[in-house]
Design an enzyme around this catalytic site. Structure first.
Site, PDB file in Angstrom:
ATOM      1  N   THR A   1       0.821  -1.215   0.000  1.00 60.35           N
ATOM      2  CA  THR A   1       0.000   0.000   0.000  1.00 60.35           C
ATOM      3  C   THR A   1       0.857   1.269   0.000  1.00 60.35           C
ATOM      4  OG1 THR A   1      -1.471   1.320   1.432  1.00 60.35           O
ATOM      5  CG2 THR A   1      -0.150  -0.310   2.521  1.00 60.35           C
TER       6      THR A   1
ATOM      7  N   TYR B   1      -1.388  -0.296  10.472  1.00 57.62           N
ATOM      8  CA  TYR B   1      -1.755  -0.930   9.193  1.00 57.62           C
ATOM      9  C   TYR B   1      -0.595  -0.797   8.200  1.00 57.62           C
ATOM     10  CZ  TYR B   1      -3.562  -1.279   4.477  1.00 57.62           C
ATOM     11  OH  TYR B   1      -3.705  -1.596   3.151  1.00 57.62           O
TER      12      TYR B   1
HETATM   13  N1  UFG Z   1     -12.630  11.363   2.995  1.00 59.06           N
HETATM   14  C1  UFG Z   1     -13.553  12.323   3.341  1.00 59.06           C
HETATM   15  N2  UFG Z   1     -14.746  11.909   3.854  1.00 59.06           N
HETATM   16  C2  UFG Z   1     -15.050  10.612   4.053  1.00 59.06           C
HETATM   17  C3  UFG Z   1     -14.109   9.625   3.680  1.00 59.06           C
HETATM   18  C4  UFG Z   1     -12.902  10.048   3.158  1.00 59.06           C
HETATM   19  O1  UFG Z   1     -13.321  13.508   3.224  1.00 59.06           O
HETATM   20  O2  UFG Z   1     -16.146  10.317   4.543  1.00 59.06           O
HETATM   21  C5  UFG Z   1     -11.349  11.782   2.427  1.00 59.06           C
HETATM   22  C6  UFG Z   1     -10.173  11.347   3.254  1.00 59.06           C
HETATM   23  O3  UFG Z   1      -9.887  12.264   4.254  1.00 59.06           O
HETATM   24  C7  UFG Z   1      -9.086  11.232   2.178  1.00 59.06           C
HETATM   25  C8  UFG Z   1      -9.855  10.845   0.907  1.00 59.06           C
HETATM   26  O4  UFG Z   1     -11.207  11.173   1.170  1.00 59.06           O
HETATM   27  O5  UFG Z   1      -8.513  12.481   1.984  1.00 59.06           O
HETATM   28  C9  UFG Z   1      -9.757   9.387   0.592  1.00 59.06           C
HETATM   29  O6  UFG Z   1     -10.095   8.650   1.746  1.00 59.06           O
HETATM   30  P1  UFG Z   1     -10.329   7.066   1.712  1.00 59.06           P
HETATM   31  O7  UFG Z   1     -10.697   6.666   3.112  1.00 59.06           O
HETATM   32  O8  UFG Z   1     -11.243   6.715   0.600  1.00 59.06           O
HETATM   33  O9  UFG Z   1      -8.916   6.511   1.329  1.00 59.06           O
HETATM   34  P2  UFG Z   1      -7.514   6.731   2.075  1.00 59.06           P
HETATM   35  O10 UFG Z   1      -6.712   7.604   1.164  1.00 59.06           O
HETATM   36  O11 UFG Z   1      -7.639   7.156   3.462  1.00 59.06           O
HETATM   37  O12 UFG Z   1      -7.055   5.229   2.170  1.00 59.06           O
HETATM   38  C10 UFG Z   1      -6.350   4.588   1.182  1.00 59.06           C
HETATM   39  C11 UFG Z   1      -6.519   3.090   1.339  1.00 59.06           C
HETATM   40  C12 UFG Z   1      -5.924   2.622   2.641  1.00 59.06           C
HETATM   41  C13 UFG Z   1      -4.524   3.122   2.764  1.00 59.06           C
HETATM   42  C14 UFG Z   1      -4.474   4.620   2.601  1.00 59.06           C
HETATM   43  C15 UFG Z   1      -3.081   5.160   2.628  1.00 59.06           C
HETATM   44  O13 UFG Z   1      -7.900   2.760   1.294  1.00 59.06           O
HETATM   45  O14 UFG Z   1      -5.927   1.221   2.673  1.00 59.06           O
HETATM   46  O15 UFG Z   1      -5.029   4.957   1.335  1.00 59.06           O
HETATM   47  O16 UFG Z   1      -3.102   6.513   2.977  1.00 59.06           O
HETATM   48  F1  UFG Z   1      -4.015   2.819   3.978  1.00 59.06           F
END
Ligand code: UFG
Length: 343
Positions: free
Chosen positions: A131, A157
């Site tokens: 990841t 994680y």
């Molecule tokens: N976000 C929102 N509102 C929400 C959900 C997400 O604003 O309700 C934002 C988050 O803050 C982030 C973006 O949308 O900026 C993407 O969020 P996600 O949760 O969809 O994905 P992440 O980037 O947090 O997570 C992904 C993978 C994880 C991994 C991570 C590494 O799904 O497995 O990238 O940073 F660990």
């Protein structure tokens, strides 16, 4: 040729199973079904064994082909998707993450070495799901992120995945275990056929939550912070279509089977999209609005994560087909309506 897919009942794993089948491989899925879906066995017409990757006796049976699910065919390689992937939960219950993601992977690696020895050869090859979370919060001048960017994960994680990467390095050097490590950026979208897609419980990912707010399954979408140092103030991510991820696994597997070795690749598009961009694309694709409000920043969110995936393109001849955010949203929307209905 039979391939064992751990976590094949999950989101990315299930799309990879279909890519393998379309590429002419026989597949057996091992999944503990904690987050995966048993219905995938029917959708994909694939044998599904419910069990834990850390169950060494079960692994030995599967790898050797003695397990009934293998129909007498020994396994030639493993794609290892099985893992827990909730960043927040990993912070409150790290033991669960290290046991499942790290401990079970160690058991798997040892089984690959033992099975290779039993056949009088090298360990069986492994394609490992890592990841972008292993990069932590990269410095501004490291973006777009290359594979040699320092890995400084900031949560259990990310650390559990990073540690398995270290194991693979050591097992490669000591026992000759061939491996491909893929560091995914933000997996998104769904099979355009409409019968596979993202179905997490609990759901934490931006795109399905945005579609939930559009259909009314949820009242609103929280935007986690709009004061980041980005053009519109919201976080930027590199959303990569799950079909393109699956295709990369097929190419990585073929490379491993042909030439062995140890390889690591980022899988992303090279283009960033902000939270606001995703919301706008979702509105355009669905022709509907949604209620949003700005909430506190979510702990541990880096402002910007964008890959350069030139290495995978160069060495694997990987050509993402669905590089545009709009296509990701279109396919996610088809899946979302089919899975959850359209009120
Ligand atoms: N976000 C929102 N509102 C929400 C959900 C997400 O604003 O309700 C934002 C988050 O803050 C982030 C973006 O949308 O900026 C993407 O969020 P996600 O949760 O969809 O994905 P992440 O980037 O947090 O997570 C992904 C993978 C994880 C991994 C991570 C590494 O799904 O497995 O990238 O940073 F660990």
């Amino acid at each position: 040729m039979t391939i064992l897919v751990t976590g094949g009942a999950g989101y990315i794993g299930s799309h990879a199973v279909r890519a393998l089948q379309q590429g002419g491989f026989a597949v057996v899925v091992l999944d503990n079904l904690v987050y995966g879906h048993a219905s995938i066995a029917e959708t994909l017409a694939v044998p599904l064994v419910q069990g834990q990757v850390g169950d060494r006796a079960l692994l030995d049976q599967l790898l050797s082909g003695e397990h009934p699910a293998c129909a007498g065919e020994p396994v030639q390689a493993v794609l290892h998707f099985a893992a827990y992937a909730y960043v927040g939960e990993s912070m409150s219950d790290p033991a669960r993450y290290y046991r499942n993601n790290l401990g079970d992977s160690l058991v798997l690696l040892e089984a690959l070495v033992a099975e290779g020895r039993r056949r009088g050869g090298d360990p069986l090859p492994l394609v490992f799901s890592s990841t972008c979370a292993t990069y932590g919060i990269p410095a501004q001048d490291q973006i777009p992120i290359r594979e040699d960017c320092p890995q400084r994960p900031i949560n259990p994680y990310g650390r559990s995945k990073w540690m398995v990467e270290q194991l693979l390095g050591d097992f490669g050097a000591a026992y000759g275990l061939p491996s491909v490590i893929f560091r995914y950026f933000n997996a998104a979208g769904a099979d355009p056929a409409g019968d596979l897609g993202e179905d997490h419980d609990p759901e934490t990912h931006l795109i399905p939550l945005t579609l939930d707010a559009i259909t009314g399954r949820r009242d609103h979408l929280k935007i986690f912070g709009n004061d980041y140092p980005t053009p519109d103030g919201t976080c930027i991510r590199d959303y990569i279509h799950v079909i393109d991820l699956a295709e990369a696994h097929l190419l990585g597997l073929r490379k491993l089977l042909a030439e062995g070795g140890q390889h690591v690749y980022n899988l992303g598009t090279g283009h960033g999209a902000s939270v606001q961009d995703v919301i706008s694309a979702a509105q355009a694709v669905t022709s509907r609005g949604l209620q949003t409000y700005v909430a506190e920043r979510r702990a541990g969110d880096p402002p910007m994560l964008v890959a350069t995936a030139e290495k995978a393109q160069r060495e694997l001849s990987w050509r993402p087909r669905y590089g545009e955010l709009r296509m990701i949203l279109e396919h996610a929307w088809v899946w979302h309506q089919r899975r959850f209905g359209q009120p």
